[in-house]
Scaffold this motif. Structure first.
Motif, mmCIF file in Angstrom:
data_model
loop_
_atom_site.group_PDB
_atom_site.id
_atom_site.type_symbol
_atom_site.label_atom_id
_atom_site.label_comp_id
_atom_site.label_asym_id
_atom_site.label_seq_id
_atom_site.Cartn_x
_atom_site.Cartn_y
_atom_site.Cartn_z
ATOM 1 N N ALA A 117 0.840 -1.205 0.000
ATOM 2 C CA ALA A 117 0.000 0.000 0.000
ATOM 3 C C ALA A 117 0.873 1.253 0.000
ATOM 4 O O ALA A 117 0.607 2.210 -0.733
ATOM 5 N N ALA A 118 1.930 1.246 0.805
ATOM 6 C CA ALA A 118 2.827 2.410 0.857
ATOM 7 C C ALA A 118 3.481 2.649 -0.504
ATOM 8 O O ALA A 118 3.599 3.794 -0.947
ATOM 9 N N SER A 119 3.881 1.583 -1.174
ATOM 10 C CA SER A 119 4.479 1.727 -2.503
ATOM 11 C C SER A 119 3.497 2.368 -3.473
ATOM 12 O O SER A 119 3.865 3.249 -4.249
ATOM 13 N N GLU A 120 2.245 1.932 -3.407
ATOM 14 C CA GLU A 120 1.228 2.507 -4.292
ATOM 15 C C GLU A 120 0.996 3.986 -3.982
ATOM 16 O O GLU A 120 0.928 4.826 -4.878
ATOM 17 N N ILE A 121 0.907 4.304 -2.711
ATOM 18 C CA ILE A 121 0.633 5.679 -2.289
ATOM 19 C C ILE A 121 1.779 6.613 -2.660
ATOM 20 O O ILE A 121 1.571 7.731 -3.130
ATOM 21 N N LEU A 122 3.005 6.144 -2.469
ATOM 22 C CA LEU A 122 4.175 6.996 -2.671
ATOM 23 C C LEU A 122 4.734 6.948 -4.093
ATOM 24 O O LEU A 122 5.679 7.673 -4.410
ATOM 25 N N ALA A 123 4.160 6.130 -4.948
ATOM 26 C CA ALA A 123 4.672 5.945 -6.317
ATOM 27 C C ALA A 123 4.894 7.253 -7.082
ATOM 28 O O ALA A 123 5.897 7.370 -7.793
ATOM 29 N N PRO A 124 4.014 8.253 -6.955
ATOM 30 C CA PRO A 124 4.227 9.481 -7.742
ATOM 31 C C PRO A 124 5.415 10.332 -7.272
ATOM 32 O O PRO A 124 5.807 11.271 -7.970
ATOM 33 N N LEU A 125 5.991 10.032 -6.116
ATOM 34 C CA LEU A 125 7.046 10.879 -5.544
ATOM 35 C C LEU A 125 8.439 10.373 -5.885
ATOM 36 O O LEU A 125 8.683 9.163 -5.908
ATOM 37 N N THR A 126 9.348 11.314 -6.083
ATOM 38 C CA THR A 126 10.765 10.968 -6.251
ATOM 39 C C THR A 126 11.337 10.659 -4.868
ATOM 40 O O THR A 126 10.709 10.953 -3.830
ATOM 41 N N ASP A 127 12.548 10.105 -4.841
ATOM 42 C CA ASP A 127 13.201 9.830 -3.559
ATOM 43 C C ASP A 127 13.379 11.108 -2.748
ATOM 44 O O ASP A 127 13.177 11.118 -1.532
ATOM 45 N N GLU A 128 13.737 12.194 -3.417
ATOM 46 C CA GLU A 128 13.925 13.476 -2.725
ATOM 47 C C GLU A 128 12.598 13.965 -2.136
ATOM 48 O O GLU A 128 12.553 14.439 -0.997
ATOM 49 N N GLN A 129 11.527 13.859 -2.901
ATOM 50 C CA GLN A 129 10.213 14.278 -2.411
ATOM 51 C C GLN A 129 9.780 13.419 -1.217
ATOM 52 O O GLN A 129 9.191 13.933 -0.265
ATOM 53 N N ARG A 130 10.086 12.145 -1.262
ATOM 54 C CA ARG A 130 9.745 11.259 -0.136
ATOM 55 C C ARG A 130 10.492 11.682 1.130
ATOM 56 O O ARG A 130 9.932 11.673 2.218
ATOM 57 N N GLU A 131 11.749 12.048 0.964
ATOM 58 C CA GLU A 131 12.543 12.493 2.109
ATOM 59 C C GLU A 131 11.959 13.781 2.711
ATOM 60 O O GLU A 131 11.824 13.907 3.923
#
Length: 150
Positions: A117-131
């Protein structure tokens, strides 16, 4: 500087995002086929963090719900064999809740569902955006100390 209107918009976005997260997590949990609700999943995760079986009152406090809500969750999980009520070794009036082997197995499957679920939710974000998002969420979760008058 934030305006009341922009704060309202942010609050609405957060609520919509929270609802989306819950929907996606619920779908992934249902796909596991365990017959566990998101609330029961949360109780299992919470239970797994104790070194020894907690009392229902301890669970209610940690989950920030009324004890009756924990009783209902435990009833359902006990009926499916995921948890069991055990007497306290030092006070026979106290009942503690412990995970069963089936509960530990379910918890492992639920972790996979949460990661998916987390992968699906965060898919649109780059690694930098996730940080950046992680830092912002930490700030919001921790909150700001209350200002004192005077």
């Amino acid at each position: 500087m934030a305006t009341p209107d922009s704060d309202s918009l942010l609050a609405e976005q957060l609520l919509r995002f929270t609802r989306r997260v819950h929907r996606i997590q619920k779908r992934h949990i249902e796909q596991c086929g365990l017959g566990i609700t998101p609330a029961q999943s949360r109780l299992l995760r919470t239970l797994a963090h104790w070194s020894s079986p907690p009392r229902m009152a301890d669970l209610a406090e940690r989950l920030e719900v009324v004890p009756r809500a924990v009783t209902t969750l435990v009833d359902g999980l006990e009926a499916s064999g995921k948890v069991r009520r055990v007497p306290d070794p030092t006070n026979r009036r106290v009942i503690r809740i412990e995970l069963t082997d089936d509960g530990r197995k379910a918890l492992s499957e639920l972790r996979g569902a949460r990661r998916s679920a987390a992968s699906e939710i965060l898919a649109p974000l780059t690694d930098e955006q996730r940080e950046v998002l992680g830092g912002l969420l930490d700030t919001l979760v921790d909150g700001v100390p209350e200002r004192r008058c005077g």
